[in-house]
Write a protein that holds these residues in place. Structure first.
Motif, short mmCIF file in Angstrom:
data_model
loop_
_atom_site.label_atom_id
_atom_site.label_comp_id
_atom_site.label_asym_id
_atom_site.label_seq_id
_atom_site.Cartn_x
_atom_site.Cartn_y
_atom_site.Cartn_z
N PHE A 98 6.39 15.98 3.45
CA PHE A 98 7.55 16.85 3.56
C PHE A 98 8.51 16.28 4.61
O PHE A 98 8.08 15.89 5.70
CB PHE A 98 7.14 18.26 4.02
N ILE A 99 9.79 16.21 4.25
CA ILE A 99 10.82 15.87 5.25
C ILE A 99 11.68 17.11 5.41
O ILE A 99 12.39 17.52 4.49
CB ILE A 99 11.71 14.69 4.80
N MET A 107 16.37 9.94 -0.12
CA MET A 107 15.04 9.61 0.37
C MET A 107 13.92 10.34 -0.36
O MET A 107 12.83 9.82 -0.54
CB MET A 107 14.97 9.95 1.86
N ALA A 108 14.21 11.56 -0.82
CA ALA A 108 13.17 12.41 -1.40
C ALA A 108 13.04 12.21 -2.90
O ALA A 108 14.00 11.84 -3.58
CB ALA A 108 13.47 13.87 -1.10
N HIS A 131 0.81 -1.21 0.00
CA HIS A 131 0.00 0.00 0.00
C HIS A 131 0.85 1.27 0.00
O HIS A 131 0.33 2.37 0.15
CB HIS A 131 -0.93 0.01 1.23
N THR A 132 2.18 1.13 -0.13
CA THR A 132 3.06 2.30 -0.18
C THR A 132 3.32 2.69 -1.63
O THR A 132 2.92 1.99 -2.56
CB THR A 132 4.40 2.02 0.53
N GLY A 133 4.03 3.80 -1.81
CA GLY A 133 4.40 4.23 -3.16
C GLY A 133 3.45 5.24 -3.75
O GLY A 133 3.63 5.68 -4.89
N ASN A 134 2.42 5.64 -3.00
CA ASN A 134 1.44 6.60 -3.52
C ASN A 134 1.79 8.05 -3.15
O ASN A 134 1.45 8.97 -3.88
CB ASN A 134 0.05 6.27 -2.98
N ALA A 135 2.46 8.23 -2.03
CA ALA A 135 2.79 9.59 -1.58
C ALA A 135 4.00 10.12 -2.35
O ALA A 135 4.88 9.36 -2.76
CB ALA A 135 3.10 9.58 -0.08
N TYR A 136 4.02 11.44 -2.53
CA TYR A 136 5.16 12.10 -3.17
C TYR A 136 5.98 12.76 -2.07
O TYR A 136 5.45 13.45 -1.21
CB TYR A 136 4.70 13.16 -4.18
N ILE A 137 7.29 12.50 -2.07
CA ILE A 137 8.15 12.92 -0.96
C ILE A 137 9.00 14.11 -1.37
O ILE A 137 9.77 14.05 -2.33
CB ILE A 137 9.05 11.75 -0.50
N ILE A 138 8.85 15.20 -0.62
CA ILE A 138 9.62 16.42 -0.89
C ILE A 138 10.54 16.69 0.30
O ILE A 138 10.07 16.84 1.44
CB ILE A 138 8.69 17.63 -1.12
N GLY A 139 11.83 16.73 0.05
CA GLY A 139 12.81 17.05 1.09
C GLY A 139 13.04 18.55 1.12
O GLY A 139 13.21 19.18 0.08
N ILE A 140 13.01 19.12 2.30
CA ILE A 140 13.28 20.56 2.46
C ILE A 140 14.54 20.72 3.29
O ILE A 140 14.59 20.29 4.44
CB ILE A 140 12.08 21.28 3.13
N THR A 141 15.55 21.32 2.69
CA THR A 141 16.83 21.43 3.36
C THR A 141 17.41 22.83 3.15
O THR A 141 16.85 23.64 2.43
CB THR A 141 17.80 20.34 2.85
N GLY A 142 18.52 23.10 3.80
CA GLY A 142 19.13 24.42 3.72
C GLY A 142 19.79 24.77 5.04
O GLY A 142 19.60 24.09 6.04
N PRO A 143 20.57 25.85 5.04
CA PRO A 143 21.31 26.22 6.26
C PRO A 143 20.40 26.62 7.40
O PRO A 143 19.25 27.04 7.17
CB PRO A 143 22.18 27.40 5.81
#
Length: 310
Positions: A140-141, A156-157, A39-51
């Motif tokens: 969002f990560i 991961m994202a 049941h996984t694989g449906n979500a879209y993963i967005i990584g948010i990074t920066g200083p």
């Protein structure tokens, strides 16, 4: 209903409980994830990074609110550098998201890194799977923001959003260090400050130097505090998703990330086996003493430890 059924039905408490079990490395949690993996694989993963200080928490908050307006269910995993229970400075910023926590279409979780490098918690992969099964459309990560180790987010994202701010001393250093190479979209936050145009130009110039890109990351000026430019930024993130899907790159990225996840899981299991064995045999202290006294070298010590689990 049991925990599995409750999670599949979008029960927030079941989601929170299972993420806690994953963080505590409980076998039952991983048994559930094994059963529900299809049941996984449906979500879209967005990584948010920066200083640090770039306003990642506020920007995540604004993007989440915009997605909810558009009828999406959102999961947010906010990585804290220490522990979710210490109330450190970065966790303190989560208070800005507190009004979102009551929204039925938003699930927010702060997680401690617990000593793992790369700006991500070891349990983050498991938490992403739980939120995926729970029914999140977008996850969002938000990473710690500690420099070059942030590159772990790319493992991961699906899409990586790099948040920069004007006049931050390490802007150029970040460019030189190669952190910039992981970004799919750039957001210059606090763009009402002097120097935003200069920062945008510097990033654009660096992108010009890389002529091999199939997709040129957009560079947008936003102000999360004033809620400006959020719509446009979200549109660019969705554009990148569409690009990855239409070119087949999304599947390639996910295949690559899955390989890395398998290797990481094996590494962790082997490390636990080795440490458990060396604790039983009291061998680590003995080998360390021999190495310090130069009666043994580290490479032979490594061979001795490996032989214990063969």
């Amino acid at each position: 209903m049991n925990l599995e059924e409750r999670l599949r039905n979008g029960d927030k408490r079941a989601c929170a409980r299972l993420i806690t079990m994953v963080e505590n490395n409980e076998k039952e949690a991983f048994d559930i994830l094994k059963k529900l993996h299809k049941h996984t694989g449906n979500a879209y993963i967005i990584g948010i990074t920066g200083p640090p200080g770039s306003g990642k928490s506020t920007l995540t908050d604004r993007l989440t609110k915009e997605l909810v307006k558009r009828g999406k269910k959102v999961g947010v995993i906010a990585i804290d550098p220490t522990s979710p229970f210490t109330g450190g400075a970065i966790l303190g910023d989560r208070i800005r998201m507190s009004d979102l926590a009551l929204d039925s279409n938003v699930f927010i979780r702060s997680m401690g890194t617990r000593g793992s490098l790369g700006g991500l918690s070891k349990a983050t992969q498991g938490a992403v799977k739980v939120l995926d099964i729970y029914g999140a459309d977008i996850i969002f990560i938000e990473t710690v923001g500690v420099g070059q180790s942030e590159v772990d987010i790319v493992k991961m994202a699906d899409t990586v959003l790099m948040v920069m701010v004007p006049n931050l001393g390490d802007d150029i250093q970040a460019i030189k260090a190669g952190i910039m190479e992981i970004a799919d979209v750039f957001a210059i936050n606090k763009s009402d400050l002097d120097g935003a145009d200069k920062t945008q130009l510097e990033i654009e110039m660096n992108l010009d130097l890389n002529g091999k890109m199939d997709y040129r990351p957009p560079v947008l000026k936003v102000s999360a505090g004033k809620n400006k430019g959020i719509d446009e930024l979200l549109d660019k993130l969705i554009e990148h998703k569409d690009y990855l899907e239409s070119t087949g790159e999304l599947e390639k990225r996910r295949n690559r990330n899955t390989k890395l996840e398998i290797v990481k899981l094996v590494e962790e299991e082997l490390m636990e086996m080795i440490l458990s064995k060396t604790r039983e045999e009291d061998i680590l202290d003995e080998l360390s003493s021999q190495i310090v006294s130069r009666n043994l070298d580290p490479y032979t010590a490594k061979d001795k430890i490996i032989n214990l689990i063969k």
